[in-house]
Design an enzyme around this catalytic site. Structure first.
Site, PDB file in Angstrom:
ATOM      1  N   HIS B  82       0.839  -1.193   0.000  1.00 39.03           N
ATOM      2  CA  HIS B  82       0.000   0.000   0.000  1.00 39.03           C
ATOM      3  C   HIS B  82       0.870   1.237   0.000  1.00 39.03           C
ATOM      4  O   HIS B  82       1.762   1.377   0.834  1.00 39.03           O
ATOM      5  CB  HIS B  82      -0.917   0.031   1.230  1.00 39.03           C
ATOM      6  CG  HIS B  82      -1.731   1.296   1.283  1.00 39.03           C
ATOM      7  ND1 HIS B  82      -2.844   1.489   0.497  1.00 39.03           N
ATOM      8  CD2 HIS B  82      -1.559   2.437   1.992  1.00 39.03           C
ATOM      9  CE1 HIS B  82      -3.340   2.686   0.727  1.00 39.03           C
ATOM     10  NE2 HIS B  82      -2.593   3.287   1.630  1.00 39.03           N
ATOM     11  N   ASP B 161     -16.621   1.097   5.975  1.00 38.80           N
ATOM     12  CA  ASP B 161     -15.635   2.133   5.658  1.00 38.80           C
ATOM     13  C   ASP B 161     -16.208   3.137   4.675  1.00 38.80           C
ATOM     14  O   ASP B 161     -16.005   4.339   4.818  1.00 38.80           O
ATOM     15  CB  ASP B 161     -14.365   1.510   5.070  1.00 38.80           C
ATOM     16  CG  ASP B 161     -13.387   2.585   4.616  1.00 38.80           C
ATOM     17  OD1 ASP B 161     -12.901   3.312   5.489  1.00 38.80           O
ATOM     18  OD2 ASP B 161     -13.151   2.713   3.406  1.00 38.80           O
ATOM     19  N   ARG B 168     -16.806  11.407   7.071  1.00 41.56           N
ATOM     20  CA  ARG B 168     -15.547  12.075   7.463  1.00 41.56           C
ATOM     21  C   ARG B 168     -15.249  13.230   6.520  1.00 41.56           C
ATOM     22  O   ARG B 168     -14.790  14.290   6.943  1.00 41.56           O
ATOM     23  CB  ARG B 168     -14.393  11.072   7.441  1.00 41.56           C
ATOM     24  CG  ARG B 168     -14.408  10.121   8.634  1.00 41.56           C
ATOM     25  CD  ARG B 168     -13.414   8.988   8.442  1.00 41.56           C
ATOM     26  NE  ARG B 168     -12.046   9.452   8.331  1.00 41.56           N
ATOM     27  CZ  ARG B 168     -11.063   8.788   7.720  1.00 41.56           C
ATOM     28  NH1 ARG B 168     -11.327   7.606   7.162  1.00 41.56           N
ATOM     29  NH2 ARG B 168      -9.849   9.271   7.667  1.00 41.56           N
ATOM     30  N   SER B 183      -9.364   2.823   7.767  1.00 43.28           N
ATOM     31  CA  SER B 183      -9.891   2.872   6.410  1.00 43.28           C
ATOM     32  C   SER B 183      -8.970   2.135   5.435  1.00 43.28           C
ATOM     33  O   SER B 183      -9.406   1.292   4.647  1.00 43.28           O
ATOM     34  CB  SER B 183     -10.059   4.338   6.002  1.00 43.28           C
ATOM     35  OG  SER B 183     -10.541   4.430   4.690  1.00 43.28           O
ATOM     36  N   LYS B 187      -9.858  -2.048   3.955  1.00 42.48           N
ATOM     37  CA  LYS B 187      -9.987  -2.338   2.533  1.00 42.48           C
ATOM     38  C   LYS B 187      -8.888  -3.277   2.067  1.00 42.48           C
ATOM     39  O   LYS B 187      -9.128  -4.204   1.292  1.00 42.48           O
ATOM     40  CB  LYS B 187      -9.936  -1.031   1.728  1.00 42.48           C
ATOM     41  CG  LYS B 187     -11.225  -0.231   1.853  1.00 42.48           C
ATOM     42  CD  LYS B 187     -11.172   1.074   1.093  1.00 42.48           C
ATOM     43  CE  LYS B 187     -10.201   2.028   1.730  1.00 42.48           C
ATOM     44  NZ  LYS B 187     -10.392   3.421   1.286  1.00 42.48           N
TER      45      LYS B 187
END
Lengths: 433, 433
Positions: B82, B161, B168, B183, B187
């Site tokens: 990520h 989420d 948010r 979050s 995912k």
């Protein structure tokens, strides 16, 4: 300006401008700013605070979100009192007509019971015919012509506060000093007083349990009012036991009637006259405590205070017959709660006693509950009194025997009798202005 | 349990239990807890934080609010990466097939451009026919049979989420480390990887501008993953200039194709291979950095990495013809942006360059914007390079002459040329595990 940036600014602990607060609240009332954005801002205010000036802006914006009353000159004659709430607190019923008898104009918008505390409107409504829903015009005209009015908020008063309060209640943002100040003050000043005296209750029957937290609230209320250019002062008064002899709606009105006729419980007298002194001084009627006390004693002694109460009640449609010419109606079961031992009364669990009265039917647990005006407690002993075994401590006015049994059982835990002598609490703990 | 008490607990800085978080989120998804209560809780989390264990619970609850993928044994073979996002960051396109060629299984659910950063899906969609909307079954089967898949989130992935993120965004609660961790991780782990390598970008083109803030995010991501029992590590990599030679969708795919064929920009090579090493070690394929580098160099050199990319693209319906057998389509106006003076390239305003590409049409300002795949920039000089007057710094690929003029004018401000020699930034700033 945009809502997300305003939330972020407060989230980061920065001071909002008057324009930003105004923008946020006006769009919220229109529905263009959503509930979830307001609740995020409320939580940010809760956690990051607001200074006096900011809270003053918030207050004024909520205040002018609805209709407001303006009285004429001299403006300083118009003075109101606000209590943060306690058990047995019937001060407003006595204070308003008493100071009005001395020349103060008292535009008092009052509330209903909240949590464990009683509500002035609930008490007054035990007077047959008494209307607490005066229109703003009736309210104004009563203040001008009678000198005092005690009525409920109309829907036109501070709608922003109403909408915001409903959200605070379900988002854990109630106990925030700036939000509390804004809510109290926007409603109070909408009714048109120039000055305001705060009775900040302090002790185990009050929302503020300690002198420290009560002082903090008082300092903030005063700071915000000064920022708004208002004349105010605050007394921190004791709420470690029920005030006066009674708690329960009709019992408290009867006690107020007796007081206005000169038969006062000592603690109730002291708290009421000290608040009255402050109101007379704020109104410019008395120069100092001595002249104020002297004027108040005269107006109580010569029956003027009582007659002012009669006038106010009559103006608001009430009939005092049951309090004057006959016995008041009584709850079905009256039970004596007695001491088991010799000793001294050392303390009350005052908040628990307030909740007990709510449970008996004397207050509301949900908005739709109907109040039983007759239930309540009469306290025959106060903190510091000597107590003998078998002597009555409390007279329980209850709906039925089962309730009386239950109340008696619970009172054992809520009233502490011990062998050591205890001093009565100091009634006036502090004066701030 | 009740929502108001849970909000109050976090508001007061206390740790929520797994049950409380689960209760709150499940009732929120059912609509029994309202948006305004969730936003109050989000603001309280923003301001009071959450520890690793709590954030881990939040992550797992969001993760299991939707469908999740489970792969078979050996579980540690399944590793994803990520990136926190930057400009010119095409690492995923190269990294996934490269490590898959070495035996890692890469289930990569990727996203679209966010703010000034490009999105992997937007880039891949410039390959004719490439599908980023695989079903979960297609996704799983691709991972098992091809070895890597890069596709988009399906609506079944982490619906909690999605619902929370939408709130948010409009309540100024985006930049909260526990909420960001929850979050990202909910995912990522929904797609079934066991291990995860974080590329935490750091610099003026990243969300985290400083090593300190990037380190904080990395430490938190790792702490939460450890609390969840996952194998992870993080590299802090430089984002003070666009990564590689290109920024813009089709240009970046072309650069990735070239890289997979062995023609790498040096910075892109270094960042990609270091992340690949971490993935190989997490997957248990290599024991240490040396063997991992050696394996990676082999698989790049013998064409396996490139063939894995071809397989993945083919599996997802794409046709690489324009990248392989002909010139890629070009934007209508190509303009050279040249240096006015002799000197050294001292720095880029990288975030501003990212926004410039969005403005050119290479990214989205609103969700409904359609991306222009052809616009973008090719960087001929990087920080520390010598520059001569008249030498090309950037090739601008633009829609028309007006846009090219505008881009050139803005680039003058965004690229700093000076007389003093400047070192190229350190690419790998830190490794945390």
């Amino acid at each position: 300006m945009n809502p997300v940036e305003i939330i972020a600014k407060k989230r980061d602990g920065k001071k909002l401008t008057r324009d930003e607060i105004s923008y946020f609240i006006s769009l919220f009332l229109k529905g263009d700013i959503k509930d979830y954005q307001m609740s995020a801002l409320l939580m940010a205010i809760f956690l990051k605070g607001m200074d006096y000036e900011e809270t003053g802006w918030l207050t004024e914006i909520m205040l002018y979100s609805g209709e407001t009353i303006s009285f004429g000159e001299p403006r300083n004659l118009y003075v109101d009192k606000h209590s943060t709430g306690g058990v047995g607190d019937k001060v407003s019923l006595i204070l308003a007509p008493w100071v009005a008898a001395c020349g103060v104009k008292v535009p008092m918008l009052s509330g209903r019971g909240l949590g464990h505390t009683g509500g002035t409107l609930d008490k007054l409504e035990t007077i047959p015919g008494y209307r607490t829903n005066l229109s703003l015009n009736e309210f104004m005209s009563g203040v001008e012509n009678v000198g005092c009015v005690i009525s409920g908020q109309t829907p036109e008063i501070a709608p922003a506060d109403k909408a915001i309060y409903a959200l605070r209640d379900v988002t854990s943002t109630v106990e925030s000093i700036p939000l509390i100040c804004g809510s109290i003050l926007s409603k109070k000043f909408a009714a048109g007083p120039n000055g305001l005296v705060f009775d900040v209750k302090c002790g185990n029957g009050a929302f503020m349990k300690t002198v420290e937290t009560a002082t903090e609230l008082a300092i903030n209320l005063i700071g915000v009012c000064k920022a708004m250019g208002r004349d105010v002062c605050a007394l921190l008064t004791d709420m470690n036991q029920p005030l006066g002899y009674t708690a329960g709606n009709i019992l408290e009105v009867k006690e107020s009637v007796d007081a206005l006729k000169g038969n006062f419980a000592p603690d109730l007298y002291r708290v009421t006259i000290e608040l009255a002194v402050e109101m007379l001084i704020l109104a410019g009627i008395s120069k100092n405590r001595e002249t104020a006390v002297s004027l108040l004693e005269t107006k109580l002694g010569d029956g003027s205070a009582w007659r002012k109460f009669e006038d106010m009640v009559a103006y608001q449609g009430g009939n005092l017959g049951i309090f004057e010419y006959s016995e008041i109606p009584k709850a079905p079961v009256i039970r004596q709660f007695k001491s088991e031992i010799d000793g001294f009364l050392q303390g009350f669990e005052t908040e628990a006693i307030g909740r007990l009265i709510v449970d008996m039917g004397g207050g509301r647990k949900t908005k739709d509950d109907i109040i039983d005006p007759l239930v309540g407690l009469i306290f025959h002993k106060k903190i510091g009194d000597t107590v003998k075994a078998g002597e009555m401590l409390v007279e329980i006015h209850s709906r039925n025997n089962t309730q009386a049994d239950d109340v008696a059982l619970r009172l054992i835990k809520f009233i502490k009798i011990g062998l050591d002598k205890v001093e009565a609490p100091t009634l006036i703990k502090k004066r701030l202005s």
